[in-house]
Design an enzyme around this catalytic site. Structure first.
Site, PDB file in Angstrom:
ATOM      1  N   CYS A   9       0.955  -1.201  -0.031  1.00 13.98           N
ATOM      2  CA  CYS A   9       0.012  -0.038   0.086  1.00 13.98           C
ATOM      3  C   CYS A   9       0.835   1.279  -0.013  1.00 13.98           C
ATOM      4  O   CYS A   9       2.156   1.145   0.460  1.00 13.98           O
ATOM      5  CB  CYS A   9      -0.654   0.106   0.997  1.00 13.98           C
ATOM      6  SG  CYS A   9      -1.838  -1.507   1.462  1.00 13.98           S
ATOM      7  N   GLY A  35       0.096   0.224  -5.218  1.00  9.54           N
ATOM      8  CA  GLY A  35      -1.356  -0.351  -4.948  1.00  9.54           C
ATOM      9  C   GLY A  35      -2.367  -0.012  -6.166  1.00  9.54           C
ATOM     10  O   GLY A  35      -2.381   1.219  -6.327  1.00  9.54           O
ATOM     11  N   ASN A 109      -0.186   1.126   5.850  1.00  8.56           N
ATOM     12  CA  ASN A 109       0.642   0.280   5.022  1.00  8.56           C
ATOM     13  C   ASN A 109       1.477  -0.485   5.805  1.00  8.56           C
ATOM     14  O   ASN A 109       2.118   0.008   6.848  1.00  8.56           O
ATOM     15  CB  ASN A 109       1.759   1.431   4.442  1.00  8.56           C
ATOM     16  CG  ASN A 109       2.775   0.423   3.516  1.00  8.56           C
ATOM     17  OD1 ASN A 109       3.701   1.015   3.254  1.00  8.56           O
ATOM     18  ND2 ASN A 109       2.305  -0.812   3.086  1.00  8.56           N
ATOM     19  N   GLY A 110       1.326  -1.760   5.683  1.00  8.22           N
ATOM     20  CA  GLY A 110       2.006  -2.959   6.421  1.00  8.22           C
ATOM     21  C   GLY A 110       1.224  -4.068   6.866  1.00  8.22           C
ATOM     22  O   GLY A 110       0.079  -4.217   6.109  1.00  8.22           O
ATOM     23  N   CYS A 448      12.762 -12.621   3.460  1.00  7.62           N
ATOM     24  CA  CYS A 448      12.302 -13.446   2.459  1.00  7.62           C
ATOM     25  C   CYS A 448      13.274 -14.146   1.780  1.00  7.62           C
ATOM     26  O   CYS A 448      13.180 -15.103   1.231  1.00  7.62           O
ATOM     27  CB  CYS A 448      11.500 -12.361   1.585  1.00  7.62           C
ATOM     28  SG  CYS A 448      12.204 -10.960   1.155  1.00  7.62           S
TER      29      CYS A 448
END
Ligand code: AMP
Length: 471
Positions: A9, A35, A109-110, A448
């Site tokens: 976002c 987004g 956002n998150g 990641c």
């Protein structure tokens, strides 16, 4: 159980400008890449809060009449991307409520990793939720707080949250923004002078939003910090002790725009450094360097620079590809990728090509692109990726699929090379990625690429299961 993660976002906030909604709109326009599913703006004229949100792109949603219906000198805005079926308008942000602390709106956002637990607890205490979005939880926590003032109630609410959050709040007469104590997602502060020497304060996920509206970037909101812009001016206060910083490295790898400064560093500079280090770690006996546009461009420039190989835009991207398109009834092979990218044959014919992209997630798109380059006549295709193998999902706001869908989770580099049908494959190493973002002080999150998460994840198995359902 919350059934949706917050994915990717962008947020903006404006304090003290007679055209606040227009500035928020322009800021969101610059953040459209963060987004594309829905967007919204809330404004305050000191009394009322006005809201408009809709599915679709910023420029299509906010027409002149819509912006004219959003009066006031304060505004917050949000642009949201999500992949699952529940991309309903109900989940579009900002969310606004009228509660005992006044009228408040929030955009986020998150990803709040303990949202499901908080939601269940609030539900037991009688809270009614309108959406499946985790952000609504924050407003309920604010409303339930026994603190009297909004700032104190916010502090109270934020202390109960875990995970990643860069938040912008709109109250009738002030803007309050906050970042989680690890600082996963970015949030920058800027200012601009308006007529009469007055100052207007602006906040945004990325500084490219400031460039468009003519604001000056001042600094980031610190992790664990709250910045309040109100009639008394601007104040910074710590709402939680700072924890080990865990700034999302993927912002620099892929997500942010290269013309932004994110976490105080130029994204373009990081990406070119990734490309240069990639060329040192994985040189190729080749004729030219070709980026996968747009995500691979800056790294490919770095690679070409370091290797001395010529750089060519041999894949052309159609920037106007929408969400839906009519496929011919006779299926064309790899239609989706062809719609977006087209090779320039005469640049590729008989050449040995270094193809540079930022990441391989499932591997299916990368394979189509490698095939496309080969079918256009390339003699060899050497794929180079400007980050390490993506082996674990993100729980902090980036849309990565479940672990089992990540090709690098259970395949070695050689197996991935065979899958994507490249002649060679090289990924940037973790130490080099760290170097490329100048992370001397270990301030970035690499989960990641490592599977090590900087926060305790409650119910990690259910989170992973949810992820699978949602995507
Ligand atoms: P695939 O080969 O199917 O794994 O797709 C890789 C492509 O997806 C690369 O071109 C990346 O730039 C792009 N990509 C990587 N991460 C994301 C993400 N979180 N959202 C959207 N696209 C992504």
């Amino acid at each position: 159980m919350s059934d949706k993660f917050h994915d990717e976002c962008g947020v903006v906030a404006i304090y003290g400008h007679p055209e606040a909604s227009k500035l928020a709109y322009l800021g969101l326009y610059a953040l459209q890449h963060r987004g594309q599913e829905s967007a919204g703006i809330c404004t305050s004229d000191g009394e009322r809060i006005y809201t408009h949100k809709s599915m679709g792109h910023v420029a299509d949603i906010f027409t002149s009449p819509v912006l004219a219906g959003l009066p006031g000198e304060l505004a917050i805005g949000h642009t949201r991307y999500s992949t699952a079926g529940d991309t309903v308008l109900l989940n579009a942000q900002p969310f606004s409520v009228a509660c005992n602390k006044g009228k408040v709106a929030v955009a986020h956002n998150g990803n709040i990793t303990n949202a499901a637990e908080l939601r269940a607890e609030l539900g037991r205490n009688g809270a009614i939720f309108q959406a499946s979005s985790d952000t609504e939880v924050i407003l309920h926590l604010v409303a339930h707080s026994s603190e009297r003032t909004l700032a104190a109630a916010l502090r109270d609410a934020l202390l109960q949250l875990e995970g990643a959050f860069s938040l912008v709040f709109l109250a009738q007469d002030r803007i309050i923004v906050a970042r989680d104590p690890h600082g996963f997602r970015p949030l920058a502060v800027g200012e601009m002078e308006i007529s009469g020497g007055r100052k207007c304060y602006v906040f945004a996920s990325e500084t490219c939003a400031f460039d468009l509206i003519g604001a000056v970037y001042l600094h980031d909101v610190d992790p664990g910090e709250m910045v309040i812009a109100g009639p008394e001016g601007i104040t910074r206060e710590r709402w939680a002790p700072e924890k080990d910083r865990a700034q999302c490295v993927f912002e620099h790898v892929y997500f942010a725009r290269p013309d932004s400064i994110v976490f105080g560093r130029s994204v373009e500079e990081s990406r070119e450094a990734m490309g240069r280090l990639l060329a040192r770690e994985h040189p190729a006996d080749a004729d030219l360097v070709v980026p996968v546009p747009d995500s691979g461009v800056a790294a490919a420039i770095g690679y070409a620079d370091e290797s001395g190989l010529p750089f060519r835009h041999a894949l052309i991207r159609n920037h106007y590809v929408g969400r839906t398109f009519i496929e011919p009834s006779q299926a064309i092979r790899d239609f989706g990728v062809k719609l977006k990218l087209n090779p320039i044959r005469h640049l590729l014919q008989g050449r040995r090509v270094v193809l540079v992209d930022d990441s391989i997630v499932r591997g299916t798109t990368s394979r189509k692109i490698v095939r496309m380059v080969r079918q256009a006549g390339a003699r060899e295709v050497h794929l180079r990726i400007s980050c390490p193998p993506t082996i674990s999902p993100c729980f902090y706001g980036v849309d990565t699929p479940n672990r089992s869908e990540l090709i690098a989770f259970d395949h070695k580099v050689e197996e991935i090379r065979r899958f994507v049908e490249a002649d060679s494959l090289g990924y940037l190493s973790l130490p080099s990625l760290r170097k490329a973002v100048a992370d001397d002080k270990h301030e970035y999150c690499y989960s990641c690429y490592t599977g090590d998460y900087p926060t305790e994840l409650v119910n990690i198995e259910s989170l992973i299961g949810t992820r699978q359902k949602a995507h």
